[in-house]
Design a protein around this motif. Structure first.
Motif, PDB file in Angstrom:
ATOM      1  N   ASP A   1       0.557   4.069  -2.858  1.00  0.00           N
ATOM      2  CA  ASP A   1       0.316   5.480  -2.545  1.00  0.00           C
ATOM      3  C   ASP A   1       1.441   6.360  -3.097  1.00  0.00           C
ATOM      4  O   ASP A   1       1.192   7.479  -3.553  1.00  0.00           O
ATOM      5  CB  ASP A   1       0.183   5.674  -1.038  1.00  0.00           C
ATOM      6  CG  ASP A   1      -1.172   5.213  -0.510  1.00  0.00           C
ATOM      7  OD1 ASP A   1      -2.094   5.043  -1.327  1.00  0.00           O
ATOM      8  OD2 ASP A   1      -1.298   5.025   0.713  1.00  0.00           O
TER       9      ASP A   1
ATOM     10  N   LEU B   1      -0.516  11.784   0.747  1.00  0.00           N
ATOM     11  CA  LEU B   1      -0.499  10.363   0.409  1.00  0.00           C
ATOM     12  C   LEU B   1       0.742   9.668   0.965  1.00  0.00           C
ATOM     13  O   LEU B   1       0.659   8.557   1.505  1.00  0.00           O
ATOM     14  CB  LEU B   1      -0.540  10.191  -1.113  1.00  0.00           C
ATOM     15  CG  LEU B   1      -1.901  10.291  -1.794  1.00  0.00           C
ATOM     16  CD1 LEU B   1      -1.734  10.395  -3.301  1.00  0.00           C
ATOM     17  CD2 LEU B   1      -2.764   9.086  -1.437  1.00  0.00           C
ATOM     18  N   ARG B   2       1.878  10.319   0.834  1.00  0.00           N
ATOM     19  CA  ARG B   2       3.123   9.709   1.311  1.00  0.00           C
ATOM     20  C   ARG B   2       3.197   9.684   2.843  1.00  0.00           C
ATOM     21  O   ARG B   2       3.707   8.725   3.427  1.00  0.00           O
ATOM     22  CB  ARG B   2       4.326  10.464   0.752  1.00  0.00           C
ATOM     23  CG  ARG B   2       4.486  10.369  -0.764  1.00  0.00           C
ATOM     24  CD  ARG B   2       5.800  10.996  -1.224  1.00  0.00           C
ATOM     25  NE  ARG B   2       5.976  10.875  -2.667  1.00  0.00           N
ATOM     26  CZ  ARG B   2       5.791  11.859  -3.536  1.00  0.00           C
ATOM     27  NH1 ARG B   2       5.416  13.062  -3.099  1.00  0.00           N
ATOM     28  NH2 ARG B   2       5.968  11.667  -4.837  1.00  0.00           N
TER      29      ARG B   2
ATOM     30  N   GLY C   1      -0.985   8.108   4.267  1.00  0.00           N
ATOM     31  CA  GLY C   1      -1.743   7.051   3.612  1.00  0.00           C
ATOM     32  C   GLY C   1      -1.986   5.891   4.567  1.00  0.00           C
ATOM     33  O   GLY C   1      -1.358   5.779   5.622  1.00  0.00           O
TER      34      GLY C   1
ATOM     35  N   ARG D   1       0.834  -1.204   0.000  1.00  0.00           N
ATOM     36  CA  ARG D   1       0.000   0.000   0.000  1.00  0.00           C
ATOM     37  C   ARG D   1       0.869   1.255   0.000  1.00  0.00           C
ATOM     38  O   ARG D   1       0.553   2.238  -0.675  1.00  0.00           O
ATOM     39  CB  ARG D   1      -0.932  -0.002   1.208  1.00  0.00           C
ATOM     40  CG  ARG D   1      -1.850   1.211   1.305  1.00  0.00           C
ATOM     41  CD  ARG D   1      -2.717   1.374   0.034  1.00  0.00           C
ATOM     42  NE  ARG D   1      -3.534   2.566   0.110  1.00  0.00           N
ATOM     43  CZ  ARG D   1      -4.793   2.595   0.553  1.00  0.00           C
ATOM     44  NH1 ARG D   1      -5.372   1.469   0.980  1.00  0.00           N
ATOM     45  NH2 ARG D   1      -5.470   3.701   0.601  1.00  0.00           N
TER      46      ARG D   1
END
Length: 282
Positions: A148, A203-204, A207, A144
């Motif tokens: 991401d 996102l980084r 996430g 994941r």
């Protein structure tokens, strides 16, 4: 009313509505804090805010990477740990709100759960909409994180319009196509108003893969908890049922005809369930 304050090196934007802290209504009912999902903002809660603010103080916060909040370019500033500390500092130090109920959707729900686990003394009630405790399996979590990171790189290279088009095509949001056209257009404009570089950092840093696994800590929660998911969202229905089974004072509510975003897809039913939960006796 919208406000902007400095907290450390960050600038946090939020709305603070409803009765004043000295009013009888505010004394009788604890404030409610609203945390939006990815690509959202404090304005994502307009329907629920309108429902709650006549009788209850409502604070809606732009989370790192979203709206008017800016925390710098270091990816660590976008972590769930830093976001939680920012929210707690805003509420307890800036707004002098020592105890409150908190509601989070999706990404905001993961953050609300983290806050409840790490800062539980401040929490009266917890509402989790389409939220999870993270990913237990280390291999799946690594996958994941990679996914991401790939999506973040796409956002930075392709720009906000291409990113929003890709984001809206995710099967998770398929049921949202049934919303009235004006609501779909309003949601798209909200997403297009996002800063694509900020979304990439979010996102980084925050996430689902980047956050720690919280599932093993769920039984330690002692406040009343409401988990909500749309009946069409089978994944988060299962997660909501699991949360309700693991926590002593928790229950799960399914919103018929809705998918991942019941507060947008079925606002009347969602608002009723939330309001009933916030108003009920312990």
């Amino acid at each position: 009313m919208n406000h902007r304050v400095a907290i450390g090196t960050a600038t946090v934007e939020f709305s603070d509505e409803g009765p004043s802290a000295l009013s009888p209504e505010a004394a009788a009912r604890d404030p409610v804090i609203l945390l939006h999902g990815f690509t959202g903002s404090k304005d994502s809660w307009r329907d629920l805010r309108e429902q709650l603010r006549p009788n209850r103080r409502v604070v809606s916060i732009d989370l790192p990477g979203h709206g008017g909040t800016r925390v710098g370019i270091d990816v660590e500033n976008y972590s769930i740990e830093r976001a939680a500390a920012m929210v707690i500092s805003l509420l307890t130090e800036v707004l002098a709100v020592p105890r409150f109920s908190i509601l989070g959707y999706s990404m905001g729900g993961r953050l609300a759960l983290f806050i409840a686990l790490k800062y539980g003394a401040h929490i009266n009630r917890l509402v989790l909409e389409s939220a999870s405790p993270g990913i237990a399996d280390s291999g799946l979590r690594a996958a994941r994180i990679h996914a991401d990171a790939e999506l973040a790189a796409f956002a930075e290279s392709a720009g906000i319009e291409a990113f929003v088009k890709r984001w809206e095509s995710i099967p998770l949001f398929e049921s949202m196509a049934r919303m009235p056209p004006e609501k779909i257009d309003r949601l798209r404009l909200e997403r297009l108003a996002c800063c694509v570089e900020e979304l990439a950092r979010s996102l980084r840093g925050m996430g689902t893969g980047a956050q720690p696994w919280l599932g093993d800590e769920l039984p330690a929660l002692r406040m009343p908890i409401l988990a909500i998911a749309g009946a069409l969202d089978l994944k988060f229905t299962a997660i909501g049922e699991q949360i309700a089974a693991l926590v002593s004072d928790a229950r799960f509510e399914s919103i018929g005809g809705a998918g991942h975003a019941p507060h947008l897809e079925r606002p009347r039913e969602f608002n009723r369930v939330v309001t009933d939960f916030l108003n009920r006796e312990r």
